[in-house]
Design a protein around this motif. Structure first.
Motif, PDB file in Angstrom:
ATOM      1  N   SER A 148      56.806  54.604  34.376  1.00  0.00           N
ATOM      2  CA  SER A 148      57.044  53.190  34.065  1.00  0.00           C
ATOM      3  C   SER A 148      58.102  52.616  34.998  1.00  0.00           C
ATOM      4  N   ASN A 149      58.257  51.296  34.921  1.00  0.00           N
ATOM      5  CA  ASN A 149      59.281  50.616  35.711  1.00  0.00           C
ATOM      6  C   ASN A 149      60.463  50.195  34.835  1.00  0.00           C
ATOM      7  N   VAL A 150      60.537  50.708  33.607  1.00  0.00           N
ATOM      8  CA  VAL A 150      61.588  50.271  32.694  1.00  0.00           C
ATOM      9  C   VAL A 150      62.949  50.800  33.157  1.00  0.00           C
ATOM     10  N   LYS A 189      59.070  44.789  26.314  1.00  0.00           N
ATOM     11  CA  LYS A 189      59.451  44.404  27.671  1.00  0.00           C
ATOM     12  C   LYS A 189      58.255  43.706  28.308  1.00  0.00           C
ATOM     13  N   PRO A 190      58.288  42.378  28.419  1.00  0.00           N
ATOM     14  CA  PRO A 190      57.125  41.625  28.918  1.00  0.00           C
ATOM     15  C   PRO A 190      56.690  42.033  30.326  1.00  0.00           C
ATOM     16  N   ASP A 191      57.649  42.471  31.174  1.00  0.00           N
ATOM     17  CA  ASP A 191      57.301  42.821  32.553  1.00  0.00           C
ATOM     18  C   ASP A 191      57.070  44.320  32.715  1.00  0.00           C
ATOM     19  N   LEU A 192      56.851  45.017  31.603  1.00  0.00           N
ATOM     20  CA  LEU A 192      56.705  46.472  31.646  1.00  0.00           C
ATOM     21  C   LEU A 192      55.433  46.888  32.379  1.00  0.00           C
ATOM     22  N   ARG A 193      55.606  47.784  33.352  1.00  0.00           N
ATOM     23  CA  ARG A 193      54.469  48.449  33.986  1.00  0.00           C
ATOM     24  C   ARG A 193      54.525  49.894  33.533  1.00  0.00           C
ATOM     25  N   SER A 199      54.514  47.717  24.407  1.00  0.00           N
ATOM     26  CA  SER A 199      53.949  46.776  25.369  1.00  0.00           C
ATOM     27  C   SER A 199      52.731  46.096  24.769  1.00  0.00           C
ATOM     28  N   GLU A 200      52.223  45.104  25.483  1.00  0.00           N
ATOM     29  CA  GLU A 200      51.080  44.334  24.994  1.00  0.00           C
ATOM     30  C   GLU A 200      49.756  44.851  25.542  1.00  0.00           C
ATOM     31  N   ARG A 201      49.763  46.080  26.079  1.00  0.00           N
ATOM     32  CA  ARG A 201      48.516  46.605  26.661  1.00  0.00           C
ATOM     33  C   ARG A 201      47.448  46.793  25.580  1.00  0.00           C
TER      34      ARG A 201
END
Length: 252
Positions: free
Chosen positions: A121-123, A227-231, A142-144
């Motif tokens: 992840s990018n967190v 985290k809305p920008d979570l990858r 996350s919203e996945r």
């Protein structure tokens, strides 16, 4: 002291004991933790992230091809970290049972950052940990899109779980309606306070950590952190390895 958390040193646990069945045939000869992405075993990537985030002590649980993991860590001098092994070679205990078995290896006054070995992840782990010190446990979500969602109240307190495909709902709250809840997917990264260990005592030897959270969420403060920008990438199956290589090359 300006804050009760000023002197807290991060401690962490890496879940590395799983059989990695979705990664067969690779895991017929190695543990999931040693599967290579971008030229580095998954466990090294996770440990590097934890080290950069300031983790001091790290507990790694082992079961499947355990000696490959312990040998790799020894050969690399534990990457300069205080790494302790929780040995589950006799019996795989699942995530909840594995965490409870490892309890004596932790300091009891600091929350534990828990990270699945097959998650990239990018967190900011340091930022997530710092935000998670007040609750009994905080789950990065996350919203996945998935079939299974955790259910949260408007203030992000965990209230249940649902499988949208089967309609199954699990919650300590009677008559809960998933449609009235916030629904998010679990990331495999969470922060756990040692003060929850006593609540694990009634559980069987082997149990999942999500089962535990769902059981105690009405009496303990279990929160979600979105985290809305979570990858995030689950590297738990063969089909995701190529994507993992791309993900790794894009990480700073």
């Amino acid at each position: 002291m300006t804050s009760m958390h000023t002197d807290i040193k991060m401690q962490a646990m890496v879940f590395a004991a799983g059989l990695g069945t979705r990664l067969k045939p690779l895991t017929d000869t190695m543990p999931k933790a040693m599967v290579s992405v971008g030229g580095e075993p998954l466990i090294r990537r996770v440990l590097q992230g934890l080290s950069q985030a300031g983790a001091g002590r790290v507990v790694v649980n082992v079961h499947h091809f355990a000696s490959q993991i312990t040998g790799y860590l020894a050969a690399n001098a534990n990457f300069g970290m205080d790494i302790r092994i929780s040995d589950e070679t006799d019996r795989l205990l699942d995530t909840g049972g594995g965490l409870r078995k490892a309890a004596p290896l932790f300091c009891q006054d600091s929350p534990i950052l828990i990270h699945n070995v097959d998650i990239m992840s990018n967190v900011s782990l340091a930022g997530f940990y710092a935000e998670s010190l007040a609750a009994d446990a905080t789950l990065l979500v996350s919203e996945r899109q998935t079939k299974r969602y955790l259910l949260f109240s408007d203030d992000m307190r965990l209230v249940g779980w649902t499988n949208v495909e089967t309609g199954e709902v699990r919650s300590p709250y009677a008559g809960i309606d998933p449609q009235s809840c916030r629904m998010y997917a679990f990331s495999g990264i969470h922060v756990f306070s040692p003060r929850l260990f006593p609540l694990m005592q009634p559980f069987p030897e082997k149990f999942g950590i999500i089962d535990f959270y769902l059981d105690v969420c009405a009496k303990a403060d279990i929160r979600g952190c979105l985290k809305p920008d979570l990858r995030l990438l689950d590297v738990g199956k063969l089909s995701s390895l190529a994507e993992a290589e791309r993900f790794a090359s894009g990480l700073v």
